[in-house]
Design an enzyme around this catalytic site. Structure first.
Site, PDB file in Angstrom:
ATOM      1  N   SER A 128     -82.372 -41.783  14.025  1.00  0.00           N
ATOM      2  CA  SER A 128     -81.247 -41.034  13.473  1.00  0.00           C
ATOM      3  C   SER A 128     -81.002 -39.757  14.277  1.00  0.00           C
ATOM      4  O   SER A 128     -80.754 -39.818  15.479  1.00  0.00           O
ATOM      5  CB  SER A 128     -81.493 -40.741  11.987  1.00  0.00           C
ATOM      6  OG  SER A 128     -80.308 -40.300  11.347  1.00  0.00           O
ATOM      7  N   GLY A 166     -83.302 -36.426  10.326  1.00  0.00           N
ATOM      8  CA  GLY A 166     -83.033 -35.563   9.178  1.00  0.00           C
ATOM      9  C   GLY A 166     -81.760 -34.760   9.322  1.00  0.00           C
ATOM     10  O   GLY A 166     -81.631 -33.674   8.758  1.00  0.00           O
TER      11      GLY A 166
END
Length: 553
Positions: free
Chosen positions: A229, A151
């Site tokens: 990520s 995120g």
């Protein structure tokens, strides 16, 4: 005493070392565990817990109460740490439900972030969710997979879409712990000189886990970090923290944007100065800083996020709030800009085939070919852009009707330099300095909800950033046969990796370990290996420098 008793009883049912003569009949196999489970003194230790005992575990921190997740695993939520605003976290000494809850079925509130109603987040957010397979006994010594959510270090939580770890825990016969950590300015822009608070939160979570995990049938020495990520970026930072090395033994990095590198202290100080100016508090004015509303901190932190590239291009456009190479906690850049340390942990390093799809196709309408060069120049600067534009592998890609949309080229460039090639470069460095790495590329995925609005990501054969998450967790709604097959394969591979540091197991294709010259990137969801393309070491990282090289982070 229990261990000795167990060995004594197990010996009663051990096969004789004297070979029996050949017989015309076979002797049925006797599972000694079935007998041992009938003995009250051993039942608690060698048999899977049932009923109330399964949902109320005695830990060194107190009684852990849980529920049975709808997908089958036992679920426990817990507050793993405590932290004052902009102060390092400390390990919780007692088992407590997050946010003052009393209902064991309640899930933790997220850490403060944009896009959420304030009722859904809290600064008291250092929580995790444990998923425990029912098959474990207290002596199972099972591995634990600790998932760190992504995120961009500004959004996300342990309860994000697809992160129910129940199916993954059962399939891998391991404990799955999904952790959350402070985000945005609260985790990465502390005005008082406390860098890397979000990183320190994950370290706190690992310390807490090592204490309590045996109470759930896990081994404190068999912990693997995994994340996607920014979550993978967090794990790479932890690989550069010598003091955290003994907290985990292996790691899985999915879609880590390694091109950025860690942020430098000069750039970090520039961002902090801008933040303190926006909130009108000096870094040493704790009264002023503590009086700020959470909403103000979120909003001004996102202003820094949005303008960071203008304040200092080295911050980058997409993930400017990130771990800081401070020289005290994080001691190595783990890239070519500094001395690469000796390493030993085994890694899985994966990317997806169309990482940049959401950013490019979600950010631009169809683009004529003459826009490719200027957009490259805006990203890389004129010198690097000239080399990229001249690369034959980034030539125009005609559509079926003969038209050319420059987004196809930009998507490939973005995928290569942010994720794919930089990840392969990291793998080569890792194995060159003593570690082992297995590299893969997903060519089958499951469209993540955040990509639903990008029509490109719904095309057949396209796997966008985040589309690997629900495959790994086995949480794809209404999966196709290809998605189900890959989910089963990846969970088999993860089970093997969690136990041995090697993702190879019976029934799946051989996954060749990377070497210093050939990373052997297996196609996940296909067969064979991914093509080298522009990830040749003479191009990305040499002919065209990554951002961490170009800006001398």
């Amino acid at each position: 005493m229990v261990a000795l008793t167990f060995l004594a009883f197990a010996a009663l049912f051990a096969p004789s070392v004297t070979a029996a003569p050949a017989q015309a009949f076979s002797v049925p196999h006797v599972d000694p565990t079935k007998f041992l489970c009938q003995l009250p003194i051993l039942k608690k230790w060698v048999c899977p817990l049932k009923g109330t005992a399964a949902l109320n575990r005695q830990t060194p921190c107190g009684t852990a109460g849980g529920i049975q997740d709808p997908q089958g695993a036992y679920r426990f939520v817990v507050k793993y740490g405590n932290a004052a605003r902009w102060a390092p976290s400390t390990v919780a000494s007692t088992w407590a439900l997050p946010n003052g809850f009393t209902n064991t079925s309640a899930l933790p509130l997220a850490c403060p972030q944009p896009g959420l109603d304030p009722s859904n987040y809290s600064e008291d957010c250092l929580s995790m969710v444990l998923y425990v397979p029912p098959s474990l006994s207290l002596t199972s010594s099972a591995p634990t997979l600790v998932w760190v959510h992504g995120g961009s270090f500004v959004v996300g939580s342990a309860t994000g879409v697809g992160l129910d770890g129940s199916k993954l825990a059962i399939a891998t016969n391991s404990i799955v712990a999904v952790v959350q950590y402070r985000l945005g300015a609260l985790g990465f822009l502390a005005p008082n000189g406390q860098n890397n608070l979000g990183v320190k939160d994950v370290i706190t979570a690992l310390k807490f886990l090592k204490t309590v995990i045996p109470s759930f049938g896990g081994s404190s020495s068999k912990i693997t970090l995994a994340g996607q990520s920014a979550g993978a970026n967090m794990i790479r930072a932890l690989l550069a923290v010598p003091s955290a090395s003994n907290l985990f033994r292996s790691a899985i990095l999915q879609s880590d944007p390694m091109n950025f590198g860690f942020i430098g202290t000069t750039t970090q100080n520039t961002l902090i100065s801008n933040f303190t100016g926006q909130v009108n508090c000096s870094g040493g004015d704790s009264a002023c800083l503590n009086a700020l509303s959470t909403d103000t901190i979120i909003n001004e932190g996102m202003n820094v996020f949005s303008w960071a590239y203008i304040l200092d291009p080295a911050a980058g456009r997409n993930q400017p709030l990130r771990p800081v190479l401070d020289g005290s906690l994080i001691t190595s850049p783990l890239d070519s800009t500094g001395s690469f340390p000796a390493v030993s942990k085994p890694l899985l390093i994966t990317s997806v085939s169309n990482e940049a799809g959401p950013a490019i196709y979600g950010g631009f309408p169809a683009l004529p070919e003459n826009m490719f060069a200027p957009l490259c120049e805006a990203t890389f600067g004129p010198e690097r852009a000239a080399i990229v534009v001249a690369q034959p592998l980034y030539s125009p890609v005609p559509a079926a009707d003969g038209s050319i949309d420059a987004r196809a080229q930009l998507q490939q460039v973005g995928t290569d330099y942010l994720w794919r090639c930089s990840g392969w470069t990291f793998a080569r460095s890792w194995v060159s300095h003593g570690g082992k790495a297995y590299v893969g590329e997903y060519i089958v995925g499951a469209t993540y909800p955040s990509n639903d609005w990008v029509s490109y990501c719904a095309k057949a054969g396209v796997v966008c950033h985040e589309d690997d998450i629900q495959i790994v967790f086995g949480t794809t709604p209404n999966p196709t046969s290809a998605q189900s097959a890959l989910a089963t394969e990846m969970q088999q591979r993860y089970k093997a990796f969690l136990s041995s540091g090697n993702p190879n197991t019976a029934g799946v294709a051989s996954w060749i370990a990377a070497t210093a010259t050939d990373v052997h990137p297996i196609l996940l969801g296909g067969s064979g290996e991914a093509i080298l393309g522009a990830c040749d070491p003479s191009f990305w990282g040499s002919g065209v420098q990554y951002d961490y090289q170009f800006y001398a982070q």
